[in-house]
Design an enzyme around this catalytic site. Structure first.
Site, PDB file in Angstrom:
ATOM      1  N   ARG A  34      44.573  30.470   1.664  1.00 37.34           N
ATOM      2  CA  ARG A  34      45.582  30.160   0.564  1.00 37.34           C
ATOM      3  C   ARG A  34      45.818  31.647   0.058  1.00 37.34           C
ATOM      4  O   ARG A  34      46.998  32.104   0.030  1.00 37.34           O
ATOM      5  CB  ARG A  34      44.974  29.395  -0.598  1.00 37.34           C
ATOM      6  N   ASN A 102      31.467  20.147   1.825  1.00 37.85           N
ATOM      7  CA  ASN A 102      30.656  19.213   1.292  1.00 37.85           C
ATOM      8  C   ASN A 102      31.131  17.959   0.578  1.00 37.85           C
ATOM      9  O   ASN A 102      30.824  18.107  -0.288  1.00 37.85           O
ATOM     10  CB  ASN A 102      29.446  19.836   0.225  1.00 37.85           C
ATOM     11  N   SER A 128      25.654  22.337   7.600  1.00 39.33           N
ATOM     12  CA  SER A 128      24.201  22.828   6.982  1.00 39.33           C
ATOM     13  C   SER A 128      23.979  24.193   7.532  1.00 39.33           C
ATOM     14  O   SER A 128      24.179  24.210   8.876  1.00 39.33           O
ATOM     15  CB  SER A 128      23.179  21.845   6.903  1.00 39.33           C
ATOM     16  N   LYS A 182      25.034  14.222   5.594  1.00 38.17           N
ATOM     17  CA  LYS A 182      24.902  15.449   4.992  1.00 38.17           C
ATOM     18  C   LYS A 182      24.342  15.421   3.416  1.00 38.17           C
ATOM     19  O   LYS A 182      23.625  16.156   2.877  1.00 38.17           O
ATOM     20  CB  LYS A 182      26.263  16.388   5.213  1.00 38.17           C
ATOM     21  N   HIS A 185      20.801  14.760   3.496  1.00 39.16           N
ATOM     22  CA  HIS A 185      20.059  15.894   3.923  1.00 39.16           C
ATOM     23  C   HIS A 185      20.063  17.012   2.590  1.00 39.16           C
ATOM     24  O   HIS A 185      18.965  17.515   2.270  1.00 39.16           O
ATOM     25  CB  HIS A 185      21.108  16.637   4.900  1.00 39.16           C
ATOM     26  N   ASN A 186      21.034  17.318   1.937  1.00 39.55           N
ATOM     27  CA  ASN A 186      20.940  17.814   0.547  1.00 39.55           C
ATOM     28  C   ASN A 186      19.781  17.560  -0.309  1.00 39.55           C
ATOM     29  O   ASN A 186      19.308  18.416  -0.976  1.00 39.55           O
ATOM     30  CB  ASN A 186      22.336  18.291  -0.238  1.00 39.55           C
ATOM     31  N   GLU A 189      16.706  18.332   0.616  1.00 38.34           N
ATOM     32  CA  GLU A 189      16.423  19.835   0.474  1.00 38.34           C
ATOM     33  C   GLU A 189      16.195  19.992  -0.977  1.00 38.34           C
ATOM     34  O   GLU A 189      15.236  20.813  -1.194  1.00 38.34           O
ATOM     35  CB  GLU A 189      17.794  20.377   0.909  1.00 38.34           C
TER      36      GLU A 189
HETATM   37  P1  NBP Z   1      33.973  27.701  -1.434  1.00 37.67           P
HETATM   38  O1  NBP Z   1      33.655  26.420  -1.689  1.00 37.67           O
HETATM   39  O2  NBP Z   1      33.517  28.875  -2.482  1.00 37.67           O
HETATM   40  O3  NBP Z   1      35.599  27.559  -1.346  1.00 37.67           O
HETATM   41  C1  NBP Z   1      36.487  28.683  -1.431  1.00 37.67           C
HETATM   42  C2  NBP Z   1      37.544  28.541  -0.614  1.00 37.67           C
HETATM   43  O4  NBP Z   1      38.522  27.336  -0.933  1.00 37.67           O
HETATM   44  C3  NBP Z   1      38.605  29.709  -0.397  1.00 37.67           C
HETATM   45  O5  NBP Z   1      39.030  29.855   0.820  1.00 37.67           O
HETATM   46  C4  NBP Z   1      39.507  29.276  -1.389  1.00 37.67           C
HETATM   47  O6  NBP Z   1      40.834  29.822  -1.069  1.00 37.67           O
HETATM   48  C5  NBP Z   1      39.669  27.666  -0.860  1.00 37.67           C
HETATM   49  N1  NBP Z   1      40.528  26.948  -1.739  1.00 37.67           N
HETATM   50  C6  NBP Z   1      40.305  26.716  -3.087  1.00 37.67           C
HETATM   51 BR1  NBP Z   1      38.740  27.310  -4.315  1.00 37.67          BR
HETATM   52  N2  NBP Z   1      41.081  25.808  -3.493  1.00 37.67           N
HETATM   53  C7  NBP Z   1      42.107  25.973  -2.630  1.00 37.67           C
HETATM   54  C8  NBP Z   1      43.314  25.027  -2.748  1.00 37.67           C
HETATM   55  N3  NBP Z   1      43.633  24.373  -3.817  1.00 37.67           N
HETATM   56  N4  NBP Z   1      44.039  25.098  -1.501  1.00 37.67           N
HETATM   57  C9  NBP Z   1      43.876  25.883  -0.442  1.00 37.67           C
HETATM   58  N5  NBP Z   1      42.483  26.429  -0.577  1.00 37.67           N
HETATM   59  C10 NBP Z   1      41.930  26.354  -1.665  1.00 37.67           C
HETATM   60  O7  NBP Z   1      33.775  28.121  -0.098  1.00 37.67           O
HETATM   61  P2  NBP Z   1      32.382  28.137   1.004  1.00 37.67           P
HETATM   62  O8  NBP Z   1      31.218  28.796  -0.131  1.00 37.67           O
HETATM   63  O9  NBP Z   1      32.623  28.915   2.091  1.00 37.67           O
HETATM   64  O10 NBP Z   1      32.306  26.391   1.218  1.00 37.67           O
HETATM   65  C11 NBP Z   1      33.317  25.864   1.729  1.00 37.67           C
HETATM   66  C12 NBP Z   1      32.714  24.373   1.811  1.00 37.67           C
HETATM   67  O11 NBP Z   1      31.536  24.478   2.628  1.00 37.67           O
HETATM   68  C13 NBP Z   1      32.541  23.859   0.581  1.00 37.67           C
HETATM   69  O12 NBP Z   1      32.741  22.588   0.465  1.00 37.67           O
HETATM   70  C14 NBP Z   1      30.991  23.862   0.341  1.00 37.67           C
HETATM   71  O13 NBP Z   1      30.428  23.055  -0.408  1.00 37.67           O
HETATM   72  C15 NBP Z   1      30.404  23.789   1.696  1.00 37.67           C
HETATM   73  N6  NBP Z   1      29.343  24.341   2.274  1.00 37.67           N
HETATM   74  C16 NBP Z   1      28.949  25.693   1.651  1.00 37.67           C
HETATM   75  C17 NBP Z   1      27.811  26.365   2.035  1.00 37.67           C
HETATM   76  C18 NBP Z   1      27.342  27.430   1.576  1.00 37.67           C
HETATM   77  O14 NBP Z   1      26.101  28.014   1.981  1.00 37.67           O
HETATM   78  N7  NBP Z   1      28.244  28.333   0.790  1.00 37.67           N
HETATM   79  C19 NBP Z   1      26.912  25.659   2.884  1.00 37.67           C
HETATM   80  C20 NBP Z   1      27.025  24.324   3.420  1.00 37.67           C
HETATM   81  C21 NBP Z   1      28.518  23.812   3.160  1.00 37.67           C
HETATM   82  P3  NBP Z   1      41.306  31.396  -2.122  1.00 37.67           P
HETATM   83  O15 NBP Z   1      40.520  32.486  -1.335  1.00 37.67           O
HETATM   84  O16 NBP Z   1      42.727  31.374  -1.928  1.00 37.67           O
HETATM   85  O17 NBP Z   1      40.620  31.226  -3.418  1.00 37.67           O
END
Ligand code: NBP
Length: 472
Positions: A34, A102, A128, A182, A185-186, A189
């Site tokens: 975005r 998630n 994960s 998933k 799984h969490n 965790e």
């Molecule tokens: P985040 O959960 O922090 O999300 C950030 C991303 O979402 C950015 O690219 C942001 O774009 C985009 N975004 C948002 Br916020 N609102 C938006 C919208 N209305 N339209 C388009 N894009 C939008 O990122 P993450 O930590 O990489 O996690 C991604 C997913 O994976 C989540 O569901 C998370 O729960 C899951 N997950 C995360 C982990 C981990 O360790 N972090 C592990 C496993 C699963 P922007 O740059 O324009 O703000």
């Protein structure tokens, strides 16, 4: 040019690392974020890679080979719907949308229906392993139609972690099954992490230094407790705070956060009438930890022993090992029982052996004993509870005495061990052929004429007693 094999929307930590992983397996990947400056800097930071950075969703969609495979990796909830809504007018029937965040499984079921009605194909995939897993090989839990999984299989199998030659990805089931697994799984965790924290708290009360604990956890990680969480815990204890030169663990405030998957797991367990007391205790421990001000105040008013232990440290390490391992078995037994119950309820055709197998690598709960869990379900797919698999029955029988001793020692010393205790309570309840629910039924019949069954009559035959009247 419409020739990218795969597209990913959402270049935060997970998205960027997944893209690099997919690209490293020989695929050309289109990316969109975005905030387009993020796309530009990401592509610029990786010259020479088969990456196509798009400035608009139109450009992104046009750059993909047909049928288009678009993975959404944005914040769960509204952002996923927002991205899907903007994609719909740009995609063609038969294109595949994968939500890799998630997401709550009920949202996934809604999106599956919504997109299916429009002629698109949808996969809800739990991913994960955090940042490192995403880059080097995560555990992936995809749900959706089997025919769509077949199309995605080559890419997913190539990027997933591999254990014993098997990729840590399998088609979990239809609809929301992948995101559901998933979520559990969490929850598991959460349980694992809290159990390790309780072991730490006992050791701290016995005077172990972080350096000694680093050694204990390093040793444990070479034995039957070997797991990612034990390994990172050993590294945490060894880490020194650059500001003070002291162990960093002693400098971190004792209030924990949570994002919701633990809470969702508990709500689902209540709806399914499945006991997950270890995970409950873990979620509640985080809630209590966040009440720091109240705890500090209560510590000046509510009495208890001084939370100090003495005695043979090596013996304590062995006993806590047994208590931790036994509680961990219970936590997995409960989580898997919940998955089995939900799988039956939804007719998802889940294979618990396959699910345990894909958790052996890439994910946060990866652990040596998942090999034994996999074996248990492979040799008896209809196993009613993990505790009843001979391998785990033997372990629990072997550990139960030390497990009790650790909990009673901690309780007498005023050291909270809610997840250890909840696990043992489940074990003792589950193995009790007689529970005090006869009295409970009598109480229910007394005040509500709910009736009861008798031990000396066939099951299903109901009785009622005319109880004495209570005045006042
Ligand atoms: P985040 O959960 O922090 O999300 C950030 C991303 O979402 C950015 O690219 C942001 O774009 C985009 N975004 C948002 Br916020 N609102 C938006 C919208 N209305 N339209 C388009 N894009 C939008 O990122 P993450 O930590 O990489 O996690 C991604 C997913 O994976 C989540 O569901 C998370 O729960 C899951 N997950 C995360 C982990 C981990 O360790 N972090 C592990 C496993 C699963 P922007 O740059 O324009 O703000």
């Amino acid at each position: 040019m419409s020739n990218s094999d795969f597209g990913l929307i959402g270049l935060a930590v997970m998205g960027q690392n997944l893209v690099l992983n997919v690209e490293s397996r020989g695929f050309q990947v289109s990316v969109y974020n975005r905030t387009t400056a993020v796309t530009d800097s990401f592509v610029a930071a990786h010259p020479g890679k088969k990456l196509v950075g798009a400035q608009s969703l139109e450009e992104f969609v046009q750059s993909l080979a047909s049928p288009r495979k678009v993975m959404i990796m944005v914040k769960a909830g509204g952002p996923v719907d927002a991205v899907i809504e903007s994609l719909i007018p740009l995609l063609a029937p038969g294109d595949i949308i994968i939500d890799g965040g998630n997401s709550l499984y009920t949202d996934t079921e809604r999106r599956d229906q919504w997109l299916g009605d429009l002629g698109f194909r949808f996969i809800g995939a739990g991913v994960s392993g955090g940042e490192e897993g995403a880059r080097k090989g995560p555990s992936i839990m995809p749900g959706g139609p089997a025919s769509t999984w077949d199309v995605m299989k080559p890419i997913f199998e190539s990027i997933a972690a591999v254990v014993d030659g098997e990729p840590c990805v399998t088609h979990i089931g239809p609809g929301g099954a992948g995101h559901y697994v998933k979520m559990i799984h969490n929850g598991i965790e959460y349980g694992d992490m809290q159990l390790i924290c309780e072991a730490y708290n006992i050791f701290k009360a016995a005077g172990f230094t972080p350096a000694e604990l680093a050694k204990v956890f390093t040793d444990w990680n070479q034995g039957d407790l070997e797991s990612y969480l034990i390994q990172i815990t050993s590294k945490i204890f060894a880490e020194i705070d650059p500001l003070t030169g002291e162990p960093i663990v002693d400098k971190i405030l004792d209030t924990a956060g949570q994002k919701g998957t633990g809470k969702w797991t508990i709500m689902n367990a209540v709806e399914n009438a499945v006991v997950i007391s270890t995970i409950n205790a873990a979620v509640e421990a985080r809630i209590l930890s966040s009440m720091k001000d109240q705890r500090v105040h209560a510590a000046t008013l509510l009495e208890g022993p001084p939370a100090q232990l003495s005695g043979d440290k090596a013996l304590l390490v062995q006993k806590v090992h047994d208590a931790l391992f036994a509680s961990k078995i219970i936590s997995y037994a409960q989580g898997l029982a919940l998955i089995a119950s939900m799988g039956q309820e939804k007719n998802w055709g889940l294979d618990l052996g396959k699910i345990a197998a894909i958790w052996r690598g890439g994910c946060i709960i990866r652990a040596r004993f998942l090999n034994d869990i996999t074996d248990a379900y492979r040799s008896d797919p209809s196993l009613s509870n993990l505790m009843l698999a001979p391998f785990f029955t033997n372990l629990l029988n072997q550990f139960q005495q030390n497990w009790r001793e650790v909990i009673s020692t901690a309780t007498l010393a005023g050291i909270p061990v809610p997840a250890f205790s909840a696990s043992l309570g489940y074990y003792d309840s589950y193995r009790s052929s007689v529970l005090p629910a006869n009295l409970l039924q009598a109480q229910r019949d007394f005040f509500g004429a709910h009736t009861y069954e008798r031990i000396d009559k066939p099951r299903g035959e109901m009785f009622h007693t005319d109880w004495p009247e209570v005045i006042g």
